[in-house]
Scaffold this motif. Structure first.
Motif, short mmCIF file in Angstrom:
data_model
loop_
_atom_site.label_atom_id
_atom_site.label_comp_id
_atom_site.label_asym_id
_atom_site.label_seq_id
_atom_site.Cartn_x
_atom_site.Cartn_y
_atom_site.Cartn_z
N ALA A 384 0.83 -1.20 0.00
CA ALA A 384 0.00 0.00 0.00
C ALA A 384 0.87 1.26 0.00
CB ALA A 384 -0.92 0.00 1.20
N ASP A 385 0.47 2.25 -0.79
CA ASP A 385 1.05 3.59 -0.72
C ASP A 385 -0.12 4.57 -0.87
OD1 ASP A 385 0.43 3.72 -3.44
OD2 ASP A 385 2.46 3.13 -4.05
N CYS A 386 0.21 5.85 -1.05
CA CYS A 386 -0.86 6.84 -1.09
C CYS A 386 -1.66 6.79 -2.38
CB CYS A 386 -0.26 8.24 -0.91
SG CYS A 386 0.43 8.51 0.73
N LYS A 387 -1.17 6.10 -3.40
CA LYS A 387 -1.87 6.05 -4.67
C LYS A 387 -2.55 4.69 -4.94
CE LYS A 387 1.13 9.42 -6.96
NZ LYS A 387 2.02 9.65 -8.12
N ASN A 388 -1.95 3.59 -4.46
CA ASN A 388 -2.45 2.26 -4.83
C ASN A 388 -2.55 1.34 -3.60
OD1 ASN A 388 -2.51 2.65 -7.77
ND2 ASN A 388 -0.27 2.75 -7.58
N PHE A 389 -3.47 0.39 -3.74
CA PHE A 389 -3.63 -0.69 -2.72
C PHE A 389 -3.56 -2.01 -3.50
CE2 PHE A 389 -6.54 -2.38 0.92
CZ PHE A 389 -5.46 -3.04 1.46
N THR A 390 -2.44 -2.74 -3.33
CA THR A 390 -2.19 -3.96 -4.10
C THR A 390 -2.39 -5.19 -3.22
OG1 THR A 390 -0.61 -2.82 -5.52
CG2 THR A 390 -0.49 -5.24 -5.46
N THR A 412 -14.63 -4.79 -7.83
CA THR A 412 -14.37 -6.22 -7.59
C THR A 412 -13.59 -6.80 -8.78
OG1 THR A 412 -16.34 -6.50 -6.25
CG2 THR A 412 -15.39 -8.48 -7.21
N GLU A 413 -12.59 -7.61 -8.46
CA GLU A 413 -11.84 -8.34 -9.47
C GLU A 413 -11.81 -9.83 -9.05
OE1 GLU A 413 -10.44 -7.28 -12.23
OE2 GLU A 413 -10.71 -5.11 -12.00
N THR A 414 -11.96 -10.70 -10.04
CA THR A 414 -11.95 -12.14 -9.74
C THR A 414 -10.79 -12.80 -10.49
OG1 THR A 414 -14.33 -12.19 -9.42
CG2 THR A 414 -13.25 -14.30 -9.86
N ARG A 415 -10.07 -13.65 -9.78
CA ARG A 415 -8.95 -14.38 -10.37
C ARG A 415 -9.01 -15.86 -9.94
NH1 ARG A 415 -8.77 -10.05 -12.26
NH2 ARG A 415 -6.99 -8.60 -12.50
N THR A 416 -8.49 -16.72 -10.81
CA THR A 416 -8.30 -18.13 -10.43
C THR A 416 -6.82 -18.35 -10.25
OG1 THR A 416 -10.25 -18.88 -11.64
CG2 THR A 416 -8.59 -20.53 -11.12
N VAL A 417 -6.46 -18.79 -9.05
CA VAL A 417 -5.05 -18.93 -8.70
C VAL A 417 -4.67 -20.41 -8.78
CG1 VAL A 417 -3.27 -18.39 -7.00
CG2 VAL A 417 -5.37 -17.00 -7.12
N ALA A 418 -3.80 -20.74 -9.71
CA ALA A 418 -3.36 -22.13 -9.87
C ALA A 418 -2.51 -22.56 -8.69
CB ALA A 418 -2.59 -22.27 -11.17
N ALA A 419 -2.44 -23.86 -8.47
CA ALA A 419 -1.59 -24.37 -7.40
C ALA A 419 -0.15 -24.01 -7.70
CB ALA A 419 -1.76 -25.88 -7.29
N GLY A 420 0.54 -23.48 -6.68
CA GLY A 420 1.93 -23.09 -6.84
C GLY A 420 2.11 -21.76 -7.55
N ALA A 421 1.04 -21.00 -7.70
CA ALA A 421 1.11 -19.72 -8.41
C ALA A 421 0.50 -18.62 -7.55
CB ALA A 421 0.39 -19.81 -9.75
N ALA A 422 0.56 -17.36 -8.07
CA ALA A 422 0.00 -16.21 -7.35
C ALA A 422 -0.70 -15.31 -8.35
CB ALA A 422 1.09 -15.46 -6.62
N GLU A 423 -1.70 -14.59 -7.88
CA GLU A 423 -2.43 -13.61 -8.68
C GLU A 423 -2.48 -12.30 -7.89
OE1 GLU A 423 -3.67 -13.71 -11.70
OE2 GLU A 423 -3.15 -15.83 -12.11
N THR A 424 -2.22 -11.18 -8.62
CA THR A 424 -2.16 -9.87 -7.97
C THR A 424 -3.20 -8.93 -8.59
OG1 THR A 424 0.19 -10.09 -7.47
CG2 THR A 424 -0.72 -7.86 -7.50
N VAL A 425 -3.87 -8.17 -7.75
CA VAL A 425 -4.85 -7.16 -8.17
C VAL A 425 -4.47 -5.83 -7.50
CG1 VAL A 425 -7.25 -6.42 -8.17
CG2 VAL A 425 -6.67 -8.84 -8.53
N THR A 426 -4.42 -4.74 -8.30
CA THR A 426 -4.08 -3.42 -7.76
C THR A 426 -5.28 -2.49 -7.92
OG1 THR A 426 -1.74 -3.70 -8.28
CG2 THR A 426 -2.53 -1.44 -7.93
N PHE A 427 -5.69 -1.89 -6.83
CA PHE A 427 -6.78 -0.91 -6.83
C PHE A 427 -6.18 0.48 -6.56
CE2 PHE A 427 -8.82 -4.83 -5.38
CZ PHE A 427 -9.90 -4.90 -6.25
N LYS A 428 -6.79 1.55 -7.13
CA LYS A 428 -6.41 2.92 -6.79
C LYS A 428 -6.85 3.19 -5.36
CE LYS A 428 -6.48 5.03 -11.38
NZ LYS A 428 -5.05 5.37 -11.34
N ALA A 429 -6.00 3.82 -4.63
CA ALA A 429 -6.31 4.12 -3.24
C ALA A 429 -7.56 4.96 -3.15
CB ALA A 429 -5.14 4.81 -2.57
N GLY A 430 -8.42 4.66 -2.21
CA GLY A 430 -9.67 5.36 -2.05
C GLY A 430 -9.98 5.62 -0.60
N LYS A 431 -11.24 6.01 -0.36
CA LYS A 431 -11.65 6.35 0.99
C LYS A 431 -11.82 5.12 1.89
CE LYS A 431 -14.11 10.54 -0.48
NZ LYS A 431 -15.40 11.24 -0.48
#
Length: 505
Positions: A384-390, A412-431
Motif C-alpha cells: 500500500a502507498d498513497c496512490k495504490n492498494f495492491t 471487484t476483481e476475480t482471479r483463479t489462482v493455480a496451485a503453486g502460483a500467485a495472482e495480484t490485483v491493484t486498486f487505486k487508493a480510495g476512501k
C-alpha cells in the motif's frame, strides 16, 4: 399181530411255515392185485427252512379190510410221518390204514431235490390172519428251475436299500435302512453330510468345505441315523453323500472331481439305492466374500480409494469396480484376506465416487471429495502507498486451483489462482479503509486494512508501511489465514468462515 401205537406227539410245524408254489408231477404205481395202495403227492417250498415239503396221499383200496403199512421206503431217505386229524404226526411205517381210507403223510427233503419216491408195503389182516400183502409206490418230479432257498435273515451291504430325508437350508438329513432285516454280519454302510462355502447361490466353483462334515453308519441294530452340519451365513452348497468322510472333496474346483451319483437321490448307483428327495442344495442370501472400501481425500482434489476383502467369512477374490462421476472407471481384483490401495481417482474425474461389486454399490461405498483439514491455505499479502492498494493471493503447491474475489472501494476483481502460483490485483487508493478477499471454494473471507506509509493527506512522505499484526480467533473450525512477509511491507489477514474479523491498531 401187534398194531402200531400213535406214540409221536408234536405240533404240526408245517402249518405255521411259509410256503410258496405248488409244483411237481406225480406218477402212481399201477396196482398189482385187488389189494393195493394208491400213492399221490404234491410239493411246496418252506422259505423259513429252505426245504421242500412233500405231501403224500396213501389210499387203501379195500372197503372191508384195514391195511397195515408194514414197511415204508423213501427217496430221498428222510422221515415221512402220517398227519392225523387232531394235528398230530406219527411215523407212516406201522400205521393202521382204515377201510377205504386215505392218510396224508409229510416228508421234508432238501431244497435242491428234483425227484422223490415213496414205496409202501401193506398187509391186510382178518382176525389176525394175513389175507393179502402188496408193495406199491408213487413218485413226484419237481421242476429244476423252481429253486427253494431259505428266506434271508439279513441283507448284504451291497444289496441293501435305504430311504432318506434332506433339508439343505437347515443342514439336516436322515437315512434309514429299508425292510425288516438288518445288514449281515459286521457290515456297515456310511453316509456323510457336508456343507460348503460357495461363490453363488447356484452351483459354481470354487467351493470350500465349511466346518466339519457329519458322518455316521448303519449296521447291526443301528438301522437309522440323523446327520447335522453347520451352514455358513452366505452362499452355500450342502450334499448328502454315500460313504464316509474319506470321500469328502475338500475343494470343488473347475474341472475337478464331483460327487455325481454318490449323492443320495441320484438317478444312478449308488445314490439311487436310497429313496427320497435329491440330496443336494444350493442357496444362501449373501456373498461369502466381504468387500469393503474406504476413501481419503487429497489436497489436490484426488481421492485415494482403499479396497479390502478380509472379513470373517471372506473366501473368494472380489472383483471391485471404482467409478468416478466424471467418467473415471477402474476394475481391481482383490484376493481373499487382502487389501488394495492402488486406486486414485483424479480430481478432474472424481465428483461422486462409487465402489461396486457385481454391479451393486458396496456398503458405505459412495463418497465425494472433502478438503482435508491439514491442507495449506492460500496466503494473501498487501502493498500500500498513497496512490495504490495492491493485493496478492498465493496458492501453495499440491493443492487445487483457488478462485479469489478481490473487493475494494466498490470495485471487484476475480482471479483463479493455480496451485503453486500467485495472482495480484491493484486498486487505486480510495476512501475505504478495508478490502475483502473472498475464497468461495473454501467458504473463506479475508479482510485487509489499508495502511499506507506516512500521512498521505497531511504532507507525509509516500511509501509503504507494514500492516498490523494479526490478532483474534478463527471461527467455524477454520485456521487463521497464513501471513507472508514481503520485502517492502505486508498487511496480515484473518481467515474466517462466513464472517469477517477486522483488526485495527
Amino acid at each position: 399181530m401187534i398194531r402200531p401205537k400213535l406214540s409221536l406227539r408234536r405240533p404240526l410245524a408245517i402249518l405255521g411255515a411259509a410256503f410258496i408254489g405248488l409244483t411237481g408231477v406225480v406218477a402212481v404205481a399201477a396196482p398189482a392185485s385187488a389189494h393195493h395202495t394208491t400213492i399221490t403227492a404234491t410239493v411246496e417250498c418252506d422259505r423259513l427252512t429252505g426245504e421242500r415239503v412233500i405231501e403224500w396221499q396213501v389210499e387203501n383200496s379195500e372197503a372191508n379190510k384195514d391195511a397195515t403199512l408194514q414197511k415204508v421206503t423213501t427217496t430221498p431217505d428222510t422221515p415221512v410221518n402220517a398227519v392225523l386229524a387232531d394235528a398230530k404226526e406219527v411215523p407212516l411205517e406201522g400205521y393202521l390204514l382204515g377201510k377205504s381210507k386215505t392218510v396224508t403223510a409229510v416228508q421234508r427233503v432238501p431244497g435242491d431235490t428234483t425227484t422223490a419216491k415213496l414205496e409202501v408195503h401193506a398187509e391186510w389182516w382178518v382176525e389176525d390172519v394175513k389175507t393179502a400183502e402188496q408193495t406199491n409206490d408213487g413218485s413226484i418230479n419237481i421242476a429244476a428251475d423252481q429253486s427253494c432257498t431259505p428266506a434271508p435273515k439279513c441283507v448284504e451291504v451291497d444289496k441293501a436299500k435305504y430311504s432318506h430325508t434332506f433339508d439343505g437350508p437347515k443342514g439336516t438329513a436322515t437315512v434309514k435302512l429299508d425292510g425288516d432285516l438288518p445288514l449281515c454280519g459286521e457290515g456297515k454302510q456310511w453316509f456323510t453330510l457336508v456343507s460348503y462355502f460357495a461363490p453363488r447361490p447356484q452351483f459354481a466353483t470354487p467351493q470350500y468345505v465349511y466346518g466339519t462334515p457329519d458322518s455316521d453308519w448303519i449296521g447291526g441294530t443301528q438301522t437309522e441315523i440323523t446327520l447335522d452340519v453347520e451352514i455358513p451365513d452366505c452362499h452355500t452348497q450342502v450334499d448328502l453323500i454315500w460313504g464316509g468322510k474319506e470321500g469328502v472333496i475338500d475343494e470343488l474346483v473347475e474341472g475337478g472331481k464331483r460327487y455325481g451319483n454318490e449323492k443320495l437321490g441320484s438317478r444312478g448307483a449308488p445314490g439311487n439305492r436310497s429313496e427320497g428327495p435329491q440330496g443336494w442344495y444350493n442357496g444362501g442370501s449373501k456373498s461369502c466374500a466381504t468387500p469393503a472400501s474406504t476413501f481419503a481425500s487429497n489436497c489436490d482434489g484426488s481421492v485415494a480409494v482403499s479396497l479390502s476383502n478380509d472379513g470373517k467369512i471372506s473366501k473368494y477374490a472380489v472383483e471391485f469396480e471404482v467409478k468416478g462421476e466424471n467418467g473415471f472407471t477402474k476394475k481391481v481384483s482383490v484376493p481373499a484376506g487382502k487389501a488394495d490401495t492402488s486406486v486414485v481417482v483424479p480430481a478432474a474425474d472424481a465428483g461422486k465416487i462409487e465402489v461396486l461389486v457385481d454391479g451393486k454399490v458396496v456398503e458405505n461405498g459412495t463418497y465425494s471429495w472433502q478438503r482435508p483439514e491439514d491442507c495449506p491455505l492460500p496466503a494473501v499479502t498487501t502493498k500500500a502507498d498513497c496512490k495504490n492498494f495492491t493485493l496478492t493471493a498465493t496458492n501453495p503447491k499440491g493443492g487445487l486451483p483457488v478462485k479469489a474475489t478481490f473487493t475494494y472501494n466498490g470495485k471487484t476483481e476475480t482471479r483463479t489462482v493455480a496451485a503453486g502460483a500467485a495472482e495480484t490485483v491493484t486498486f487505486k487508493a480510495g476512501k475505504d479503509k478495508t478490502a475483502i478477499v473472498a475464497l468461495p471454494d473454501m467458504d473463506l473471507e479475508l479482510e485487509a486494512i489499508y495502511t499506507p506509509e506516512g500521512n498521505c493527506g497531511g504532507g507525509g512522505a509516500g511509501g509503504e508501511e507494514p500492516g498490523l499484526p494479526v490478532t483474534g480467533a478463527a471461527t467455524g473450525g477454520i485456521i487463521a489465514g497464513a501471513a507472508v512477509l514481503l520485502a517492502a511491507g505486508v498487511a496480515l489477514f484473518v481467515v474466517a468462515r462466513r464472517r469477517r474479523v477486522r483488526f485495527t491498531a
